[in-house]
Scaffold this active site. Sequence first.
Site, PDB file in Angstrom:
ATOM      1  N   GLU A 148      10.648   1.672   9.845  1.00 20.62           N
ATOM      2  CA  GLU A 148      11.593   2.757   9.529  1.00 20.62           C
ATOM      3  C   GLU A 148      10.822   4.054   9.729  1.00 20.62           C
ATOM      4  OE1 GLU A 148      14.729   2.466   8.738  1.00 20.62           O
ATOM      5  OE2 GLU A 148      14.811   0.302   8.469  1.00 20.62           O
ATOM      6  N   LYS A 157       0.857  -1.187   0.000  1.00 16.97           N
ATOM      7  CA  LYS A 157       0.000   0.000   0.000  1.00 16.97           C
ATOM      8  C   LYS A 157       0.896   1.241   0.000  1.00 16.97           C
ATOM      9  CE  LYS A 157      -1.565   3.028   2.619  1.00 16.97           C
ATOM     10  NZ  LYS A 157      -1.690   4.195   1.741  1.00 16.97           N
ATOM     11  N   GLU A 172      10.361  16.501  14.567  1.00 17.84           N
ATOM     12  CA  GLU A 172      10.807  16.413  13.176  1.00 17.84           C
ATOM     13  C   GLU A 172      10.163  17.564  12.385  1.00 17.84           C
ATOM     14  OE1 GLU A 172       9.273  12.955  11.094  1.00 17.84           O
ATOM     15  OE2 GLU A 172      11.184  12.706  10.074  1.00 17.84           O
ATOM     16  N   CYS A 222      13.950  11.420   6.207  1.00 14.90           N
ATOM     17  CA  CYS A 222      14.074  11.004   7.609  1.00 14.90           C
ATOM     18  C   CYS A 222      15.468  11.272   8.151  1.00 14.90           C
ATOM     19  CB  CYS A 222      13.739   9.524   7.716  1.00 14.90           C
ATOM     20  SG  CYS A 222      14.650   8.557   6.509  1.00 14.90           S
TER      21      CYS A 222
END
Length: 487
Positions: free
Chosen positions: A253, A178, A386, A287
């Site tokens: 991850e 997906k 983040e 990331c």
Amino acid sequence: MGGMTVETILGRMFIDGNWERGERERFRVVNPANGQQVGDAPIASDEDVARAIDAASRAFRGWSGLPAEDRSKYLHAIADEVMNQIDDLARMVTLEQGKPYNEARAEVKYGADFWRWYAEEARRVYGEIVPAPRGRRIAVIKQPTGVTAAITPWNFPSSMVSRKLAPALAAGNTVILKPAEQTPLSAVLLFEIFEKVGLPEGVANLVTGRPEHIGGILMNDFRVRHVTFTGSTEVGLLLAKQAAAQLKRVSLELGGHAPIIVFADADLDLAVEQILASKLRNMGQACISANRLLVEGPIAEDFHSKLASRLESLRIGDGSVDGVQVGPVIDEQSFNKISSQVDEAKNEGAHILVGGERWLGSTEGYFYRPTLVTEVTPAMRLFREETFGPVLASTVFHSEQEAILLANDCTYGLASYLFTPDIDKATRVSEALEFGVVGINNALPMAAQAPWGGWKLSGVGREGGHWGIDEFLETKYLSIGVTEQTR
Ligand code: NAP
């Protein structure tokens, strides 16, 4: 290239070797540089997802039973075809995701590296023979984990699919993918390649649509034994909870908030160029993007001004236009998150040295100017959360110990970087950093042959290298009774 135009692309699902348009509504895919529709994709029904799981389950026996050499040939063929089609694949990445075309090509090539690496690694899934008690033999073999659900993010819509599917298929697993809602079309192109190389029916299936819905069905079906996810920590934690109910294996991850430590003895020009490359790759939507700049006191002013003038010089615009170095961020929500973090830091006493606002060169799209914020403190949201945008948040430190404490003062633990020519200091600091990846005088650590993954809330498991295929393998111990003969 001078700006791309395309016909609207019809996204499709790929279930059991067939392309399907879906029965129900569709969702739009837009170009973040101008808000124009690039294409659309189907919203999978319960039944579509269930059929994809059925297909992957049926195909598992045949695919896992193939000699590794045969699976390897399919993967080599996929790697070849990805490189043959690199222009089209890269164009699609730029269209639906926004990154400059050259970066999109680098992304597609990075994905091909995984197909190539795991085509080879498939043939090296070694077992072990262990010295055993009399009358027995101990053999340890590795076997595929089974049907795998793979869920991928929008920031690297092509390579994140390759990074998961290559080791999964190499190990002998079958997959249901997906992809992210903003970027399903790059995945469609990869599945067209799977079809072209003749991957057997049901081995790789693609479903698109509502995440909670598809995720819920995948996570509740016991036949799915492994979920491999790249995306936010928030969703990763949710999937880990759901997986626990059936003890599915999870490989996660997740997010990061990379520190980058610049010591006073560093080669400052090298550090500036590496930080820019790390920070601006994909407009900071990575990331491992360098986010929290930690600069040693004596060089801080000089270093900030070098960095600021380079940030000012960058060319911003539609990623499909030649020479553009910084594209738009993905959507309004991302744009708002970036600007609210920067505005908040400013109100709390931080200083905006460059940027800190929307780029006014375009009235469409979500362009944020490359930004350097100094005097950032650990209490600020910019330091803790983040950012996922072209923003560097800088804090000054005065000792090696303080630099380590500031770098580790974070719930994430994916990538970190340090710049110094002093080998003793580099060794001490890299060992003290609580991160899965440490770049030493290097801020571009991506490589298919290296173990990729995070500590703390940045995830569990590793992608890449020989470590990456282990995620997709179970260990089986064979205890073999042997009648001994006197020799
Ligand atoms: P996200 O919002 O977590 O989405 C990632 C994927 O999960 C998408 O396909 C999304 O679908 C799906 N999803 C969302 N909610 C779900 C649910 N309840 N159940 C099942 N699936 C669900 O992350 P993103 O914004 O796309 O990606 C950015 C994040 O990825 C950042 O935090 C970044 O650091 C991280 N990332 C990490 C790495 C790494 O190697 N550690 C690499 C790249 C990115 P929809 O798109 O349909 O919502």
